[in-house]
Design a protein around this motif. Structure first.
Motif, PDB file in Angstrom:
ATOM      1  N   CYS A   1      58.912  59.299  17.470  1.00 16.18           N
ATOM      2  CA  CYS A   1      59.869  58.591  16.695  1.00 16.18           C
ATOM      3  C   CYS A   1      59.471  57.172  16.043  1.00 16.18           C
ATOM      4  CB  CYS A   1      61.368  58.342  17.768  1.00 16.18           C
ATOM      5  SG  CYS A   1      62.408  57.455  16.876  1.00 16.18           S
TER       6      CYS A   1
ATOM      7  N   LEU B   1      64.634  54.224  13.705  1.00 12.61           N
ATOM      8  CA  LEU B   1      65.996  54.358  14.054  1.00 12.61           C
ATOM      9  C   LEU B   1      66.909  54.029  12.881  1.00 12.61           C
ATOM     10  CD1 LEU B   1      65.910  52.781  17.470  1.00 12.61           C
ATOM     11  CD2 LEU B   1      65.954  55.158  16.923  1.00 12.61           C
TER      12      LEU B   1
ATOM     13  N   LEU C   1      70.904  53.317  12.252  1.00 10.88           N
ATOM     14  CA  LEU C   1      72.231  53.060  12.835  1.00 10.88           C
ATOM     15  C   LEU C   1      73.280  53.024  11.977  1.00 10.88           C
ATOM     16  CD1 LEU C   1      70.590  52.408  15.340  1.00 10.88           C
ATOM     17  CD2 LEU C   1      72.008  50.559  15.997  1.00 10.88           C
TER      18      LEU C   1
ATOM     19  N   VAL D   1      65.340  59.199  14.375  1.00  2.00           N
ATOM     20  CA  VAL D   1      66.727  59.466  14.699  1.00  2.00           C
ATOM     21  C   VAL D   1      67.768  58.688  14.043  1.00  2.00           C
ATOM     22  CG1 VAL D   1      67.949  59.115  16.819  1.00  2.00           C
ATOM     23  CG2 VAL D   1      65.542  59.870  16.976  1.00  2.00           C
TER      24      VAL D   1
ATOM     25  N   SER E   1      71.883  57.678  14.289  1.00  2.00           N
ATOM     26  CA  SER E   1      72.896  57.801  15.318  1.00  2.00           C
ATOM     27  C   SER E   1      73.884  56.560  15.169  1.00  2.00           C
ATOM     28  CB  SER E   1      72.211  57.867  16.793  1.00  2.00           C
ATOM     29  OG  SER E   1      73.212  57.736  17.917  1.00  2.00           O
TER      30      SER E   1
ATOM     31  N   ILE F   1      72.357  55.596  20.643  1.00  2.00           N
ATOM     32  CA  ILE F   1      70.856  55.362  20.753  1.00  2.00           C
ATOM     33  C   ILE F   1      70.506  54.459  22.009  1.00  2.00           C
ATOM     34  CG2 ILE F   1      69.314  53.728  19.789  1.00  2.00           C
ATOM     35  CD1 ILE F   1      69.100  56.263  18.221  1.00  2.00           C
TER      36      ILE F   1
ATOM     37  N   LEU G   1      64.137  58.559  24.992  1.00  3.89           N
ATOM     38  CA  LEU G   1      63.454  58.256  23.668  1.00  3.89           C
ATOM     39  C   LEU G   1      62.634  56.916  23.677  1.00  3.89           C
ATOM     40  CD1 LEU G   1      63.804  58.467  20.483  1.00  3.89           C
ATOM     41  CD2 LEU G   1      65.476  56.505  20.547  1.00  3.89           C
TER      42      LEU G   1
ATOM     43  N   SER H   1      60.296  53.973  22.771  1.00  2.00           N
ATOM     44  CA  SER H   1      60.282  52.936  21.607  1.00  2.00           C
ATOM     45  C   SER H   1      58.919  52.602  21.239  1.00  2.00           C
ATOM     46  CB  SER H   1      61.002  51.974  21.912  1.00  2.00           C
ATOM     47  OG  SER H   1      60.523  51.195  23.070  1.00  2.00           O
TER      48      SER H   1
ATOM     49  N   ILE I   1      58.327  53.057  17.447  1.00  2.00           N
ATOM     50  CA  ILE I   1      59.374  52.657  16.590  1.00  2.00           C
ATOM     51  C   ILE I   1      59.094  51.449  15.821  1.00  2.00           C
ATOM     52  CG2 ILE I   1      61.752  52.210  16.231  1.00  2.00           C
ATOM     53  CD1 ILE I   1      62.121  53.898  18.807  1.00  2.00           C
TER      54      ILE I   1
ATOM     55  N   PHE J   1      63.918  49.810  11.919  1.00  2.00           N
ATOM     56  CA  PHE J   1      65.083  49.502  12.459  1.00  2.00           C
ATOM     57  C   PHE J   1      66.212  49.239  11.380  1.00  2.00           C
ATOM     58  CE2 PHE J   1      68.868  47.659  14.503  1.00  2.00           C
ATOM     59  CZ  PHE J   1      68.952  48.459  15.546  1.00  2.00           C
TER      60      PHE J   1
END
Length: 369
Positions: free
Chosen positions: A65, A68, A70, A118, A120, A125, A134, A136, A139, A142
């Protein structure tokens, strides 16, 4: 913009040919790795922009991943998930929508495989990071999509907690229809000298939306005026907004008694019931979708004209979220606002806020629709 060829293929295959203004102004700093705050009206392609920025920066050889995204609702998560997969079709991108209604063990199993993006809601999350389902470490991006709506739904604390769980060097991209003090607070605490791309307030009402008002003396006279509108006009489908769940329920009963077919979205419905209501409306089974603000993302709701505000929104920013989406990507639209004598000042406030004019409903409205 020097986008990778496989991404461009996905963009063109999705049907896009030229970037919108906000995409032109925002993509460069995003794909250059800067923290970015982008504010523009509904329907200008901010979600597409954020998805392209994420896909351009993915390391396709790394299967962990890396981003993210959101969003405020499960419906928007599912819609964004589809967009990421469609745009990344020729990149072989893996994307997972973490939403309610899915078995947690199934979710954890899916995240344990190669998922690069991902999408979500914040709580889902946070739950996966807490369970170490998950990781990080990889990652690097964001994205807060529809950030004003995230904050309106009370996700501020969860967003803060998530940001403290991630690397301080992570790139943060915030996209929003409005710019509030809470968003600027997030920027000050968690973003590194962000590039701010903000539209002027007077630019927020989309071109192509013709706006009218119907003035009645008292609240109880609105219903008769609404009946009159349906009796004299040929309205294939419309969306009607009310300010309270009680009003939504009451008006739905009145309209059904008037032999009109109505689908309803309200807070008391579970996800399956809401999806059924939207599907019903999309299929044309119902003529009216009756709803309150901030219940569902509009991802799966078709572009409809006219939009009727049975109640004027109490917050000016909500006005463009109701009527602006109908004119997205250049589509023409009509908005009809019902007001009482007491609401004339609210209408005037909306006109001033958006530097727009809302005219009295003309007698030839049937020709316009």
């Amino acid at each position: 913009m020097n986008l990778r060829e496989s991404l461009l293929r996905g963009i063109y295959a999705y049907g896009f040919e030229r970037p919108t203004d906000i995409q032109q102004r925002t993509l460069k700093p995003c794909i250059s790795g800067y923290d970015v705050i982008a504010q523009a009206q509904s329907g200008t392609g901010k979600t597409i922009m954020a998805s392209i920025a994420v896909l351009q920066q993915l390391n396709v050889d790394c299967k962990n991943c890396q981003a993210l995204i959101l969003v405020p609702t499960r419906e928007l998560a599912q819609g964004t998930h589809r967009v990421v997969l469609a745009l990344g079709e020729y990149m072989n991108v893996t994307c997972h929508a973490r939403v309610s209604g899915v078995n947690i063990r199934e979710d954890m199993k899916r995240l344990a495989t190669s998922v690069q993006v991902v999408v979500s809601t914040p709580g889902r999350i946070y739950d996966m990071l807490e369970r170490s389902a998950l990781y990080s470490e990889n990652i690097k991006m964001f994205v807060l999509d529809d950030a004003d709506e995230l904050l309106a739904r009370g996700f501020k604390d969860q967003i803060y907690e998530l940001l403290t769980m991630l690397s301080r060097t992570i790139q943060v991209i915030v996209v929003s229809s409005t710019m509030s003090s809470e968003l600027l607070e997030i920027a000050a605490k968690f973003m590194n000298d962000p590039v701010q791309i903000l539209t002027k307030r007077e630019d927020r009402t989309l071109d192509g939306i013709r706006q009218f008002y119907v003035n009645v003396e008292r609240e109880e006279y609105k219903l008769d005026k609404l009946y009159e509108l349906f009796d004299t006009l040929t309205i294939t489908q419309t969306i009607i907004f009310c300010n309270t769940c009680y009003k939504v329920k009451w008006l739905s009963e009145k309209l059904r008694a008037h032999n009109l077919t109505v689908s309803v979205l309200n807070l008391n419905m579970n996800a399956e019931q809401r999806n059924d209501a939207i599907k019903e409306f999309r299929m044309g089974t119902s003529q009216i979708l009756l709803r309150k603000d901030r219940l569902e993302a509009d991802t799966d709701i078709p572009q409809i004209s006219p939009i009727i505000n049975y109640d004027l929104p109490t917050i000016c920013e909500s006005y463009v979220r109701r009527i602006g989406r109908r004119g997205r990507f250049g589509r023409k639209g009509i908005a009809i606002n019902f007001i009482t004598n007491d609401e004339q000042q609210t209408l005037h406030d909306i006109e001033q806020y958006y530097n727009t004019q809302i005219q009295a409903l003309p007698t030839n409205i049937a020709d316009l629709i």
